[in-house]
Design an enzyme around this catalytic site. Sequence first.
Site, PDB file in Angstrom:
ATOM      1  N   SER A 167       2.513   0.281   8.645  1.00  0.00           N
ATOM      2  CA  SER A 167       1.221  -0.464   7.768  1.00  0.00           C
ATOM      3  C   SER A 167       0.397   0.177   8.700  1.00  0.00           C
ATOM      4  CB  SER A 167       1.067  -1.355   7.686  1.00  0.00           C
ATOM      5  OG  SER A 167      -0.595  -1.391   7.811  1.00  0.00           O
ATOM      6  N   LYS A 182       3.535  -4.869  14.187  1.00  0.00           N
ATOM      7  CA  LYS A 182       4.655  -3.874  12.995  1.00  0.00           C
ATOM      8  C   LYS A 182       4.403  -2.809  14.469  1.00  0.00           C
ATOM      9  CE  LYS A 182       4.833  -5.045   8.961  1.00  0.00           C
ATOM     10  NZ  LYS A 182       6.119  -5.257   8.684  1.00  0.00           N
ATOM     11  N   TYR A 214      -1.708  -8.573  13.835  1.00  0.00           N
ATOM     12  CA  TYR A 214      -0.564  -8.041  12.882  1.00  0.00           C
ATOM     13  C   TYR A 214       0.168  -6.528  12.931  1.00  0.00           C
ATOM     14  CZ  TYR A 214       1.449  -6.262   8.163  1.00  0.00           C
ATOM     15  OH  TYR A 214       1.626  -5.151   6.683  1.00  0.00           O
TER      16      TYR A 214
HETATM   17  P1  NAD Z   1       6.072 -10.207   0.693  1.00  0.00           P
HETATM   18  O1  NAD Z   1       5.881 -11.034   0.970  1.00  0.00           O
HETATM   19  O2  NAD Z   1       5.653 -10.176  -1.028  1.00  0.00           O
HETATM   20  O3  NAD Z   1       6.766  -9.848   0.644  1.00  0.00           O
HETATM   21  C1  NAD Z   1       7.744 -10.403   1.717  1.00  0.00           C
HETATM   22  C2  NAD Z   1       8.679 -10.673   1.814  1.00  0.00           C
HETATM   23  O4  NAD Z   1       9.393 -11.321   2.603  1.00  0.00           O
HETATM   24  C3  NAD Z   1       8.833 -11.906   1.222  1.00  0.00           C
HETATM   25  O5  NAD Z   1       9.625 -11.650  -0.497  1.00  0.00           O
HETATM   26  C4  NAD Z   1       9.139 -13.044   1.920  1.00  0.00           C
HETATM   27  O6  NAD Z   1       9.637 -14.214   1.417  1.00  0.00           O
HETATM   28  C5  NAD Z   1      10.018 -12.205   3.060  1.00  0.00           C
HETATM   29  N1  NAD Z   1      10.562 -12.840   3.998  1.00  0.00           N
HETATM   30  C6  NAD Z   1       9.039 -12.940   5.273  1.00  0.00           C
HETATM   31  N2  NAD Z   1       9.472 -13.773   5.898  1.00  0.00           N
HETATM   32  C7  NAD Z   1      10.991 -14.669   6.183  1.00  0.00           C
HETATM   33  C8  NAD Z   1      12.130 -13.990   6.740  1.00  0.00           C
HETATM   34  N3  NAD Z   1      11.636 -14.771   8.016  1.00  0.00           N
HETATM   35  N4  NAD Z   1      13.390 -13.594   6.742  1.00  0.00           N
HETATM   36  C9  NAD Z   1      13.838 -14.002   5.116  1.00  0.00           C
HETATM   37  N5  NAD Z   1      12.963 -12.824   4.522  1.00  0.00           N
HETATM   38  C10 NAD Z   1      11.462 -13.372   4.271  1.00  0.00           C
HETATM   39  O7  NAD Z   1       5.124  -8.727   0.744  1.00  0.00           O
HETATM   40  P2  NAD Z   1       4.366  -7.723   0.686  1.00  0.00           P
HETATM   41  O8  NAD Z   1       3.399  -7.141   0.205  1.00  0.00           O
HETATM   42  O9  NAD Z   1       6.188  -7.024  -0.439  1.00  0.00           O
HETATM   43  O10 NAD Z   1       5.474  -6.640   2.254  1.00  0.00           O
HETATM   44  C11 NAD Z   1       6.570  -5.983   2.480  1.00  0.00           C
HETATM   45  C12 NAD Z   1       5.705  -5.294   3.950  1.00  0.00           C
HETATM   46  O11 NAD Z   1       5.292  -4.569   4.043  1.00  0.00           O
HETATM   47  C13 NAD Z   1       5.631  -6.583   4.328  1.00  0.00           C
HETATM   48  O12 NAD Z   1       6.828  -6.627   5.476  1.00  0.00           O
HETATM   49  C14 NAD Z   1       4.562  -6.459   5.152  1.00  0.00           C
HETATM   50  O13 NAD Z   1       4.144  -6.318   6.242  1.00  0.00           O
HETATM   51  C15 NAD Z   1       4.582  -4.446   4.485  1.00  0.00           C
HETATM   52  N6  NAD Z   1       3.454  -3.974   4.223  1.00  0.00           N
HETATM   53  C16 NAD Z   1       2.756  -4.559   2.882  1.00  0.00           C
HETATM   54  C17 NAD Z   1       1.246  -3.436   2.333  1.00  0.00           C
HETATM   55  C18 NAD Z   1       0.931  -4.810   1.456  1.00  0.00           C
HETATM   56  O14 NAD Z   1      -0.499  -3.830   1.018  1.00  0.00           O
HETATM   57  N7  NAD Z   1       1.665  -5.404   0.671  1.00  0.00           N
HETATM   58  C19 NAD Z   1       0.545  -2.739   3.143  1.00  0.00           C
HETATM   59  C20 NAD Z   1       2.147  -2.042   4.650  1.00  0.00           C
HETATM   60  C21 NAD Z   1       3.028  -3.025   4.898  1.00  0.00           C
HETATM   61  C1  WQD Z   2      -9.738  -3.063   0.965  1.00  0.00           C
HETATM   62  C2  WQD Z   2     -11.615  -2.761   0.894  1.00  0.00           C
HETATM   63  C3  WQD Z   2     -12.709  -4.335   1.310  1.00  0.00           C
HETATM   64  C4  WQD Z   2     -11.272  -8.361  -0.801  1.00  0.00           C
HETATM   65  C5  WQD Z   2      -4.756  -4.557   4.546  1.00  0.00           C
HETATM   66  C6  WQD Z   2      -4.045  -4.487   5.535  1.00  0.00           C
HETATM   67  C7  WQD Z   2      -3.244  -3.715   5.795  1.00  0.00           C
HETATM   68  C8  WQD Z   2      -2.881  -3.243   4.710  1.00  0.00           C
HETATM   69  C9  WQD Z   2      -3.358  -3.414   3.706  1.00  0.00           C
HETATM   70  C10 WQD Z   2      -0.638  -4.554   5.098  1.00  0.00           C
HETATM   71  C11 WQD Z   2     -12.145  -3.292   2.327  1.00  0.00           C
HETATM   72  C12 WQD Z   2     -12.532  -4.830   0.493  1.00  0.00           C
HETATM   73  C13 WQD Z   2     -11.558  -6.864   0.161  1.00  0.00           C
HETATM   74  C14 WQD Z   2     -12.728  -8.879  -0.933  1.00  0.00           C
HETATM   75  C15 WQD Z   2     -14.007  -6.389  -0.736  1.00  0.00           C
HETATM   76  N1  WQD Z   2      -1.935  -4.400   4.189  1.00  0.00           N
HETATM   77  N2  WQD Z   2     -12.698  -6.171  -0.236  1.00  0.00           N
HETATM   78  N3  WQD Z   2     -13.499  -7.864  -1.151  1.00  0.00           N
HETATM   79  O1  WQD Z   2      -8.074  -4.300   4.622  1.00  0.00           O
HETATM   80  O2  WQD Z   2      -7.549  -2.106   3.566  1.00  0.00           O
HETATM   81  O3  WQD Z   2      -5.906  -3.681   4.463  1.00  0.00           O
HETATM   82  O4  WQD Z   2      -3.959  -4.786   2.881  1.00  0.00           O
HETATM   83  O5  WQD Z   2       0.125  -3.789   6.195  1.00  0.00           O
HETATM   84  O6  WQD Z   2      -2.585  -3.577   6.804  1.00  0.00           O
HETATM   85  O7  WQD Z   2      -5.232  -4.682   6.675  1.00  0.00           O
HETATM   86  O8  WQD Z   2      -7.202  -4.171   2.446  1.00  0.00           O
HETATM   87  O9  WQD Z   2      -7.421  -5.445  -0.013  1.00  0.00           O
HETATM   88  O10 WQD Z   2      -8.188  -6.699   1.853  1.00  0.00           O
HETATM   89  O11 WQD Z   2      -9.865  -3.890   1.472  1.00  0.00           O
HETATM   90  O12 WQD Z   2     -14.734  -5.956  -0.788  1.00  0.00           O
HETATM   91  O13 WQD Z   2     -12.446  -9.719  -1.736  1.00  0.00           O
HETATM   92  O14 WQD Z   2     -11.345  -3.708  -0.029  1.00  0.00           O
HETATM   93  O15 WQD Z   2     -13.404  -5.157   2.929  1.00  0.00           O
HETATM   94  O16 WQD Z   2     -12.731  -2.111   2.262  1.00  0.00           O
HETATM   95  P1  WQD Z   2      -7.232  -3.788   3.905  1.00  0.00           P
HETATM   96  P2  WQD Z   2      -8.422  -4.715   1.815  1.00  0.00           P
END
Ligand code: NAD
Ligand code: WQD
Length: 345
Positions: free
Chosen positions: A125, A154, A150
């Site tokens: 991330s 990562k 978090y």
């Molecule tokens: P998500 O929660 O939709 O998907 C994660 C999946 O992993 C889910 O289906 C959950 O059931 C499964 N899971 C969690 N813990 C588990 C375990 N112990 N054993 C087996 N399955 C398990 O999340 P996502 O948005 O699809 O994110 C996927 C990955 O990408 C995560 O590692 C997250 O940290 C990373 N990531 C997500 C974002 C984002 O904004 N969505 C941004 C950066 C990084």
């Molecule tokens: C985006 C913008 C908020 C909600 C997070 C994690 C990052 C990654 C993606 C996992 C910001 C603003 C948000 C609301 C708002 N996830 N906002 N009102 O914080 O950039 O990133 O998700 O890895 O690690 O930190 O994403 O969508 O929460 O926010 O004004 O109700 O929207 O302040 O500027 P963020 P976000």
Amino acid sequence: MRVLVTGGAGYLGSHTLLELLGQGHEALVVDDFRNASPVALERVRALSNGGAFGVERLDIRDAPRLVEAARAFRPEAAIHFAGLKSVGESGARALDYWDVNVGGTVALLRALEEAGCGLVIFSSSATVYGEPAEPRPFREDDPVRPANVYGRTKAAAEAVLRDWAAAAPGRAALLLRYFNPVGAHASGRIGEDPRGVPENLMPFLAQVATGRRAALRIWGSDYPTPDGTGVRDYIHVEDLAEAHVAALARARHLAGAGGGAEAFNLGTGKGTSVLEMLRAFEAVVGRPLPHEMAPRRSGDVAEMRADCSRAAADLGWRARRDLRAMVESLWRWQSANPDGYGTDG
Ligand code: NAD
Ligand code: WQD
């Protein structure tokens, strides 16, 4: 290739699974469904015309069952999405985050060793960078100094993967640092389905548009950005899915050249403010959406953008879909599935 996909039923995993199947890969999804619905996989199955994938319902920390599944499937590569992902809850649930995100990664690598698999693509991330030192897009060689639990898990999982890759020749780990993934598959059949009140901007906005939430609260309007609201680098989930397929080829190449670990930023390089996103959403739904200004959210930064030149050069990948495509696809999904997969009660 035969690809083991942990977390393959989740938001990013389900879209990537569909893309893998479309590109002719075979997959085994390993997911305990703690944050996903089996309906997502039924829909991937339908969209891929009965695609070639199996499903194992298990917790990746359940070492004996994971080893058994990996041995039976004999993956050539793994894409590791499974994890806990809420910055907001990670402080109070610190040990759960360390256990799943870092312990789960160790368990996966041990199982892959047993199965003779040496290629891993990891969901990292942009959060690993923490606060930007200068107002410019992040590069992969910028310091890793996460500012929340978090992000620290990562960063630690990245370190585990680097050490694993270095421990034997021919192992490759690709650490994909996603910026802000948003949107849904063009069909509107699969998308993001958060449980409870969404923490992230886009799913919250989508629920305001369906009337499930009263109003968007804009966290901060006094940032040093053009309109005062936070700027982020949003990337379409289908572009992100394509990047994973490109990463498989890169991992194979890297392993052939001796192995190692490489980090890649995945974004578009473009910044969008909260107000710009709100306006884009209003344009797609065709009406104003209720919103109010609120104080800054703790831990937020003014602006985060990715320098994606390494991904372009080494993965041969770049994001192709624009903001309108992100919003339109999200709206297609949310308006057709106002309660997501129906698991939220
Ligand atoms: P998500 O929660 O939709 O998907 C994660 C999946 O992993 C889910 O289906 C959950 O059931 C499964 N899971 C969690 N813990 C588990 C375990 N112990 N054993 C087996 N399955 C398990 O999340 P996502 O948005 O699809 O994110 C996927 C990955 O990408 C995560 O590692 C997250 O940290 C990373 N990531 C997500 C974002 C984002 O904004 N969505 C941004 C950066 C990084
Ligand atoms: C985006 C913008 C908020 C909600 C997070 C994690 C990052 C990654 C993606 C996992 C910001 C603003 C948000 C609301 C708002 N996830 N906002 N009102 O914080 O950039 O990133 O998700 O890895 O690690 O930190 O994403 O969508 O929460 O926010 O004004 O109700 O929207 O302040 O500027 P963020 P976000």
